[in-house]
Each structure stands twice: as structure tokens, then as C-alpha cells.
Design an enzyme around this catalytic site. Structure first.
Site, PDB file in Angstrom:
ATOM      1  N   HIS A   1      22.090  15.578  -9.442  1.00 21.04           N
ATOM      2  CA  HIS A   1      23.287  14.945  -9.995  1.00 21.04           C
ATOM      3  C   HIS A   1      22.895  14.121 -11.226  1.00 21.04           C
ATOM      4  O   HIS A   1      21.848  13.466 -11.246  1.00 21.04           O
ATOM      5  CB  HIS A   1      23.891  13.955  -8.988  1.00 21.04           C
ATOM      6  CG  HIS A   1      24.460  14.573  -7.750  1.00 21.04           C
ATOM      7  ND1 HIS A   1      24.687  15.925  -7.608  1.00 21.04           N
ATOM      8  CD2 HIS A   1      24.878  13.991  -6.593  1.00 21.04           C
ATOM      9  CE1 HIS A   1      25.211  16.149  -6.399  1.00 21.04           C
ATOM     10  NE2 HIS A   1      25.324  15.000  -5.769  1.00 21.04           N
TER      11      HIS A   1
ATOM     12  N   ARG B   1      28.694   5.006   7.565  1.00 21.09           N
ATOM     13  CA  ARG B   1      28.186   4.188   6.452  1.00 21.09           C
ATOM     14  C   ARG B   1      28.860   2.832   6.304  1.00 21.09           C
ATOM     15  O   ARG B   1      28.208   1.853   5.972  1.00 21.09           O
ATOM     16  CB  ARG B   1      28.344   4.954   5.139  1.00 21.09           C
ATOM     17  CG  ARG B   1      27.370   6.092   5.010  1.00 21.09           C
ATOM     18  CD  ARG B   1      27.593   6.793   3.687  1.00 21.09           C
ATOM     19  NE  ARG B   1      26.877   8.046   3.631  1.00 21.09           N
ATOM     20  CZ  ARG B   1      27.249   9.077   2.892  1.00 21.09           C
ATOM     21  NH1 ARG B   1      28.353   9.001   2.159  1.00 21.09           N
ATOM     22  NH2 ARG B   1      26.536  10.174   2.890  1.00 21.09           N
TER      23      ARG B   1
ATOM     24  N   VAL C   1      20.418  20.257   3.275  1.00 21.22           N
ATOM     25  CA  VAL C   1      19.705  18.980   3.399  1.00 21.22           C
ATOM     26  C   VAL C   1      18.719  19.028   4.565  1.00 21.22           C
ATOM     27  O   VAL C   1      17.578  18.573   4.452  1.00 21.22           O
ATOM     28  CB  VAL C   1      20.699  17.803   3.567  1.00 21.22           C
ATOM     29  CG1 VAL C   1      19.966  16.504   3.886  1.00 21.22           C
ATOM     30  CG2 VAL C   1      21.539  17.632   2.299  1.00 21.22           C
TER      31      VAL C   1
ATOM     32  N   ARG D   1      32.505  17.672 -10.211  1.00 22.43           N
ATOM     33  CA  ARG D   1      31.621  18.762  -9.767  1.00 22.43           C
ATOM     34  C   ARG D   1      31.346  19.668 -10.978  1.00 22.43           C
ATOM     35  O   ARG D   1      32.282  20.035 -11.701  1.00 22.43           O
ATOM     36  CB  ARG D   1      32.311  19.563  -8.662  1.00 22.43           C
ATOM     37  CG  ARG D   1      31.417  20.584  -8.004  1.00 22.43           C
ATOM     38  CD  ARG D   1      30.354  19.983  -7.119  1.00 22.43           C
ATOM     39  NE  ARG D   1      30.919  19.348  -5.935  1.00 22.43           N
ATOM     40  CZ  ARG D   1      30.209  18.563  -5.120  1.00 22.43           C
ATOM     41  NH1 ARG D   1      28.931  18.317  -5.347  1.00 22.43           N
ATOM     42  NH2 ARG D   1      30.782  18.015  -4.076  1.00 22.43           N
TER      43      ARG D   1
ATOM     44  N   CYS E   1      24.865  10.526  -1.963  1.00 22.21           N
ATOM     45  CA  CYS E   1      23.839  10.895  -2.950  1.00 22.21           C
ATOM     46  C   CYS E   1      24.042  10.243  -4.318  1.00 22.21           C
ATOM     47  O   CYS E   1      23.102   9.742  -4.931  1.00 22.21           O
ATOM     48  CB  CYS E   1      23.785  12.413  -3.085  1.00 22.21           C
ATOM     49  SG  CYS E   1      25.407  13.179  -3.140  1.00 22.21           S
TER      50      CYS E   1
HETATM   51  P1  A2P Z   1      24.540  26.122  11.470  1.00 25.65           P
HETATM   52  O1  A2P Z   1      23.794  26.705  10.312  1.00 25.65           O
HETATM   53  O2  A2P Z   1      24.026  26.579  12.785  1.00 25.65           O
HETATM   54  O3  A2P Z   1      26.042  26.197  11.348  1.00 25.65           O
HETATM   55  P2  A2P Z   1      25.210  22.685   5.101  1.00 25.65           P
HETATM   56  O4  A2P Z   1      25.516  21.242   4.796  1.00 25.65           O
HETATM   57  O5  A2P Z   1      24.167  23.260   4.208  1.00 25.65           O
HETATM   58  O6  A2P Z   1      26.436  23.520   5.191  1.00 25.65           O
HETATM   59  O7  A2P Z   1      24.563  22.676   6.583  1.00 25.65           O
HETATM   60  C1  A2P Z   1      25.212  22.125   7.682  1.00 25.65           C
HETATM   61  C2  A2P Z   1      24.245  22.060   8.849  1.00 25.65           C
HETATM   62  O8  A2P Z   1      24.928  21.451   9.948  1.00 25.65           O
HETATM   63  C3  A2P Z   1      23.774  23.404   9.336  1.00 25.65           C
HETATM   64  O9  A2P Z   1      22.453  23.300   9.816  1.00 25.65           O
HETATM   65  C4  A2P Z   1      24.726  23.689  10.493  1.00 25.65           C
HETATM   66  O10 A2P Z   1      24.200  24.546  11.470  1.00 25.65           O
HETATM   67  C5  A2P Z   1      24.853  22.311  11.076  1.00 25.65           C
HETATM   68  N1  A2P Z   1      26.064  22.185  11.880  1.00 25.65           N
HETATM   69  C6  A2P Z   1      27.351  22.266  11.477  1.00 25.65           C
HETATM   70  N2  A2P Z   1      28.194  22.078  12.509  1.00 25.65           N
HETATM   71  C7  A2P Z   1      27.433  21.861  13.601  1.00 25.65           C
HETATM   72  C8  A2P Z   1      27.703  21.602  14.974  1.00 25.65           C
HETATM   73  N3  A2P Z   1      28.950  21.531  15.441  1.00 25.65           N
HETATM   74  N4  A2P Z   1      26.642  21.443  15.821  1.00 25.65           N
HETATM   75  C9  A2P Z   1      25.375  21.525  15.354  1.00 25.65           C
HETATM   76  N5  A2P Z   1      25.058  21.765  14.065  1.00 25.65           N
HETATM   77  C10 A2P Z   1      26.065  21.933  13.195  1.00 25.65           C
END
Ligand code: A2P
Length: 337
Positions: free
Chosen positions: A243, A101, A16, A236, A130
Site C-alpha cells: 500500500h 480492534r 496473510v 483500491r 494494514c
Molecule cells: P479456506 O482456504 O479453507 O477457506 P483470504 O483472506 O486470503 O481469503 O484467506 C482467508 C483464510 O481464512 C483462508 O485460510 C480460509 O480458509 C480461512 N477461513 C475462512 N473462513 C473460515 C472458517 N469459517 N473457518 C476456518 N477458516 C476459515
């Protein structure tokens, strides 16, 4: 919009977050500076915005100093902790997680439905689930003229809703099966390739899943009508993006399928794609990459007196997440900052 804003995307490396960056660029959001934030594992990564490489920074308590807007999509825990920190520094958060939310202090906004709710924000605005977004975009115009009493919905949800890891899991499982290799299941409890399962998010005490109850509670909050009854089954399916939803509604006032088609076709964010005699109806592939919610298979629900059945499809990463968040930010920037 003449003012420019210092903006952050939190979770920039995710499915996202990446799309949020693309939407800011596509919609020409008035960005002065763009900060891209993620976890330590993304140190050294760079992402493109308007042809420039922007280094990804590690999210910290100081990340929001001097910023006005932050778009969050890094999971509920990150939002729970960091959204109030950003807000306390005067940076308004548009949060894509479910963390805020249902907080009565936090507006839950779909710009086509309840843009006025943005006015009462106190630093955090929530982006809905979503599946709920595309459903309320299609149902609000009908609710306004015929009052919806009850909604029964079954969803067919793409794996991208779970994030980049799930996109990889479907890809890897299909590849493994086609090459006669063992299938590995890491993200989901069950194999998703060539399968579908009625299980999205965790199961709750009432035997519904959290995703299903999000559709119940968020629909009421966004439509500003707690009397609407909703029963959802969230499924899913092995689709990468967009979706689909089969939706039955019961209305107080009779409304015909022809009236629904005409009404939806002139409502914002919607397009009716519905001509059964020419086999025309919307599919996930038709919606992918766009911001319009597509509605088809509009017909009478012949099992009740005042009922309509329809099929609603939208890109879950765009209108279901990134685009909706950027649309909220646009209203915020134009009217409230
Ligand atoms: P990172 O790629 O560095 O782990 P998705 O929903 O596609 O799995 O993506 C999750 C997003 O949230 C990624 O950009 C991930 O970064 C970020 N993210 C997950 N945990 C953390 C955290 N503790 N601090 C900062 N960003 C996070």
C-alpha cells in the site's frame, strides 16, 4: 528466547496466513509445534514450514487445546467466534481481523509504536488495519517531537489486502482484457484492472467507508491520543502487493522536512528514500517482500503554517499484517508467557 511454544495459524491457506507461516520461519520464532487451521474446503491440503509438509486441519472448538499462541487471519466472523474460545483455553490470540480492534479490553498494537500495550492483554491482542500500521510507524516519531494535530491521508491500496480471491481477480481481469475476453467481476463491485476506486470495505452512515474510519479510530487508539484529527480517503488500485499513502500532517510545533528525514531515518522499522534531484522515492514494488516502511517525498505543506507532506509505502501483507502479528507474538513470548 529459550522457551518453545505450541502455535497455530488460523486461516493458514489465505494470503496473510501463508505469510504468517513464512514470517514465523524467517524470524525463527521459537515454535515447538505448528498447527495450521482453515475451513473444510482445505481438507487434504498441506503447507510447508521449515521444509516439512504440515497438513491443514479444520478449525474447531477443540483446535486450541494445549496451545499457547494463535495467529488469526480468517475474517472477522471467525475471530469473533473462535478468539474467545482460544483465549478461554489459555491460548493467546493475535488477531488480524477488525473484530476486536476497538474493544477497550483488547490492546491494538504496532510494536514500533505501543509495545507496552501488550502487557494488559486478557487473551486477545489485535493487529491493526494494514493502512494504519504503516502510517503510525512513520508518524509516531514526529508526534513525539512536534505533536500532530491533524492528518489528511489518501491511500493507494493493493488488492492482496482483500485476500487471495482478489489477487486472482486482478490477474484474471488483466489476462481477459489482454486476450479480448469479457471481464468478470466477482470480488469487487467494479472492475479493478486498469482502474481505481474510492471504496474499501462498506459505506457507513457518515459517507466514509469502514476502512477510512478504521484509520481514524485505530490511529488514535495506537498513538494513545484521542485529540488527533484524521480524515482519510481509501482507494483500491490495481497493484498486487504493498500500500502507498499520501499523507499531510499539521503539527503543533514547527518541524522542517530536513528534521523529519533525519528523525525518521533513525526510527525503528523505517527507511527514508527521498532524493528528488535523483528521482529517488519509494514505490510499491520497492517495499514488496520487505518489512521496512519506506518514506519519501518529504516536503513542507505550503498550504498551512506547520505542515509536512509525505509518501509512505509498506508491504501490506508483511508489515501491514503478518510481520506485525509475528512481532507482537515475539514480544508476548519473550516477556509475557
Ligand atoms: P479456506 O482456504 O479453507 O477457506 P483470504 O483472506 O486470503 O481469503 O484467506 C482467508 C483464510 O481464512 C483462508 O485460510 C480460509 O480458509 C480461512 N477461513 C475462512 N473462513 C473460515 C472458517 N469459517 N473457518 C476456518 N477458516 C476459515
Amino acid at each position: 528466547m529459550s522457551k518453545l511454544f505450541d502455535v497455530a495459524v488460523v486461516g493458514a491457506t489465505g494470503a496473510v496466513g501463508n505469510q504468517m507461516i513464512a514470517c514465523l520461519e524467517e524470524r525463527n520464532f521459537p515454535v515447538k509445534t505448528l498447527k495450521l487451521l482453515a475451513s473444510e474446503i482445505s481438507i487434504g491440503k498441506k503447507l510447508k514450514y521449515k521444509g516439512k509438509d504440515i497438513p491443514v486441519e479444520v478449525l474447531s472448538e477443540n483446535s486450541f487445546d494445549g496451545l499457547q499462541i494463535a495467529l488469526f487471519s480468517a475474517g472477522g466472523g471467525t475471530s469473533q467466534k473462535f478468539a474467545p474460545i482460544a483465549a478461554s483455553k489459555g491460548c493467546v490470540v493475535v488477531d488480524n481481523s477488525s473484530a476486536w480492534r476497538m474493544d477497550p479490553e483488547v490492546p491494538l498494537v504496532v510494536p514500533e509504536v505501543n509495545p507496552h500495550a501488550i502487557a494488559r492483554h486478557k487473551g486477545i491482542i489485535a493487529n491493526p488495519n494494514c493502512s494504519t500500521i504503516q502510517m503510525v510507524v512513520a508518524l509516531k516519531p514526529i508526534h513525539d517531537v512536534a505533536r500532530i494535530k491533524r492528518i489528511v491521508v489518501s491511500t493507494y491500496q493493493a488488492v492482496s489486502g482483500t485476500g487471495q480471491k482478489a489477487i486472482n481477480e486482478l490477474h484474471d481481469q488483466v489476462t481477459a482484457i489482454m486476450n479480448f475476453r469479457e471481464v468478470e467481476t466477482k470480488v469487487y463491485h467494479r472492475q479493478i484492472a486498469f482502474n481505481c476506486f474510492p471504496h474499501i470495505d462498506v459505506f457507513l452512515e457518515n459517507d466514509y467507508t469502514k476502512e477510512e474510519m478504521k484509520m481514524v479510530n485505530e490511529t488514535r487508539k495506537i498513538m494513545e491520543d484521542d485529540s488527533i484529527m484524521v480524515a482519510a480517503t481509501a482507494v483500491r488500485v490495481p497493484v498486487f502487493y504493498s500500500h502507498s499513502e499520501a499523507v499531510n500532517i499539521e503539527t503543533e510545533k514547527k518541524i522542517s522536512p530536513a528534521e523529519v528525514r533525519e528523525l525518521l531515518d533513525r526510527s525503528p522499522g523505517l527507511r527514508v528514500v527521498d532524493d528528488p534531484k535523483d528521482l529517488i522515492y519509494p514505490t510499491a514494488l520497492d517495499a514488496t517482500g520487505g518489512d521496512t516502511t519506506l518514506v519519501g517525498r518529504i516536503r513542507e505543506d505550503i498550504s498551512i503554517k506547520n505542515g509536512i507532506v509525505m509518501w509512505i509505502v509498506a508491504d501490506n501483507i508483511r508489515k501491514g499484517a503478518a510481520t506485525n502479528a509475528v512481532q507482537i507474538a515475539e514480544i508476548l513470548a519473550e516477556k509475557y508467557l
